[in-house]
Design a protein around this motif. Sequence first.
Motif, PDB file in Angstrom:
ATOM      1  N   UNK A  33       0.810  -1.228   0.000  1.00  0.00           N
ATOM      2  CA  UNK A  33       0.000   0.000   0.000  1.00  0.00           C
ATOM      3  C   UNK A  33       0.840   1.273   0.000  1.00  0.00           C
ATOM      4  N   UNK A  34       0.500   2.153  -0.922  1.00  0.00           N
ATOM      5  CA  UNK A  34       1.111   3.483  -1.105  1.00  0.00           C
ATOM      6  C   UNK A  34       2.566   3.430  -1.543  1.00  0.00           C
ATOM      7  N   UNK A  35       3.093   2.267  -1.842  1.00  0.00           N
ATOM      8  CA  UNK A  35       4.457   2.190  -2.384  1.00  0.00           C
ATOM      9  C   UNK A  35       4.365   2.235  -3.916  1.00  0.00           C
ATOM     10  N   UNK A  36       4.020   3.408  -4.413  1.00  0.00           N
ATOM     11  CA  UNK A  36       3.751   3.545  -5.844  1.00  0.00           C
ATOM     12  C   UNK A  36       5.005   3.405  -6.702  1.00  0.00           C
ATOM     13  N   UNK A  67       2.341  11.112 -13.576  1.00  0.00           N
ATOM     14  CA  UNK A  67       3.725  11.275 -13.122  1.00  0.00           C
ATOM     15  C   UNK A  67       3.773  11.951 -11.762  1.00  0.00           C
ATOM     16  N   UNK A  68       4.622  11.420 -10.885  1.00  0.00           N
ATOM     17  CA  UNK A  68       4.728  11.963  -9.539  1.00  0.00           C
ATOM     18  C   UNK A  68       5.960  12.831  -9.341  1.00  0.00           C
ATOM     19  N   UNK A  69       6.841  12.846 -10.343  1.00  0.00           N
ATOM     20  CA  UNK A  69       8.016  13.708 -10.342  1.00  0.00           C
ATOM     21  C   UNK A  69       8.246  14.198 -11.767  1.00  0.00           C
ATOM     22  N   UNK A  89      10.886  13.857 -13.364  1.00  0.00           N
ATOM     23  CA  UNK A  89      11.614  12.780 -14.036  1.00  0.00           C
ATOM     24  C   UNK A  89      10.657  11.730 -14.587  1.00  0.00           C
ATOM     25  N   UNK A  90       9.603  11.411 -13.810  1.00  0.00           N
ATOM     26  CA  UNK A  90       8.581  10.488 -14.307  1.00  0.00           C
ATOM     27  C   UNK A  90       7.947  11.022 -15.586  1.00  0.00           C
ATOM     28  N   UNK A  91       7.636  12.319 -15.564  1.00  0.00           N
ATOM     29  CA  UNK A  91       6.976  12.940 -16.711  1.00  0.00           C
ATOM     30  C   UNK A  91       7.858  12.815 -17.960  1.00  0.00           C
ATOM     31  N   UNK A  92       9.141  13.109 -17.788  1.00  0.00           N
ATOM     32  CA  UNK A  92      10.069  13.018 -18.907  1.00  0.00           C
ATOM     33  C   UNK A  92      10.164  11.587 -19.435  1.00  0.00           C
ATOM     34  N   UNK A  98       6.621   7.761 -25.332  1.00  0.00           N
ATOM     35  CA  UNK A  98       5.551   7.993 -26.287  1.00  0.00           C
ATOM     36  C   UNK A  98       4.214   8.355 -25.688  1.00  0.00           C
ATOM     37  N   UNK A  99       4.133   8.509 -24.364  1.00  0.00           N
ATOM     38  CA  UNK A  99       2.874   8.861 -23.714  1.00  0.00           C
ATOM     39  C   UNK A  99       2.556  10.328 -23.988  1.00  0.00           C
ATOM     40  N   UNK A 100       1.278  10.607 -24.261  1.00  0.00           N
ATOM     41  CA  UNK A 100       0.865  11.965 -24.574  1.00  0.00           C
ATOM     42  C   UNK A 100      -0.262  12.479 -23.680  1.00  0.00           C
ATOM     43  N   UNK A 101      -0.716  11.672 -22.743  1.00  0.00           N
ATOM     44  CA  UNK A 101      -1.778  12.101 -21.835  1.00  0.00           C
ATOM     45  C   UNK A 101      -1.281  11.990 -20.402  1.00  0.00           C
ATOM     46  N   UNK A 102      -1.518  13.046 -19.617  1.00  0.00           N
ATOM     47  CA  UNK A 102      -0.996  13.094 -18.259  1.00  0.00           C
ATOM     48  C   UNK A 102      -2.020  13.701 -17.312  1.00  0.00           C
ATOM     49  N   UNK A 103      -2.191  13.056 -16.152  1.00  0.00           N
ATOM     50  CA  UNK A 103      -2.908  13.661 -15.034  1.00  0.00           C
ATOM     51  C   UNK A 103      -1.844  14.102 -14.040  1.00  0.00           C
TER      52      UNK A 103
END
Length: 258
Positions: A185-188, A215-217, A219-222, A228-233
């Motif tokens: 739990x919560x260890x994403x 993305x939580x950082x 760096x994750x977003x990058x 190739x991901x183009x959608x982000x929350x």
Amino acid sequence: MLKPNAVKAKLGAGEEVHGLFCSIPSPALVEMIGCAGYDFAILDSEHTLVDPQQLENLIRAAEAVDLVPFVRVPEADPGAILRALDAGAMGVVVPHVRTRSDVDAAVRAARYAPEGMRSLNGGRVPGFGRIELAEYVRRANEEIMVVAMIEDAEGVEDLPAILDGGGVDLVLEGAADLSQSYGFPWQTRHPWVREALRRVHQECADREVPFCAIPRTPEDHTAWREAGVRAFVLGEERGLAARALRDHLDKHREAADD
């Protein structure tokens, strides 16, 4: 009244889209999200106490600032899907999709025949008669999105079958509940969770179904963008507001101590 779905159009053109979860039932806050430049907001009716009239006003606020309103509905609740769409949502986010039958039930509730069996209604979505009803049915099936949240180990394992049946316009990861499903739990950022997310993205890419990352950082977003991901929350407005309030106070306290 039904408008073209800008998020669906941008994803179809290979453009990036960015959204937020919105859990505070305040139309002014929804307007702020749109004015800040986000493409979409996921109005939460799964974890929050929001009544149908509030939800309709949140959707109106999104429409006023060209913010695409999605609604996260409670699990396995076709009535909630119907009410969200009749209020004007441009998509429903269906939590805890574990099997193909979960998708079939959501599509049946969200789309009109022949794709589904959404109950026919007039009202605000066809503009109180401005859009002819048969034309509204056709356009609604084209524009409204069914977003499947994969946040259980069962959903990861069954994802090929979930996607191969069609009807899913976007897959949204749910690393938090997924971590619990795997026993952490919560260890994403646990290796099992990260590998599961990689698998989900790959299954989507193989079938040309858009995948939405959380993305939580930076760096994750990058990393997701390079994959190739183009959608982000980009999180939830409650967390962003709470952090901003704390940071604001901390800066003033630090200045006073100097």
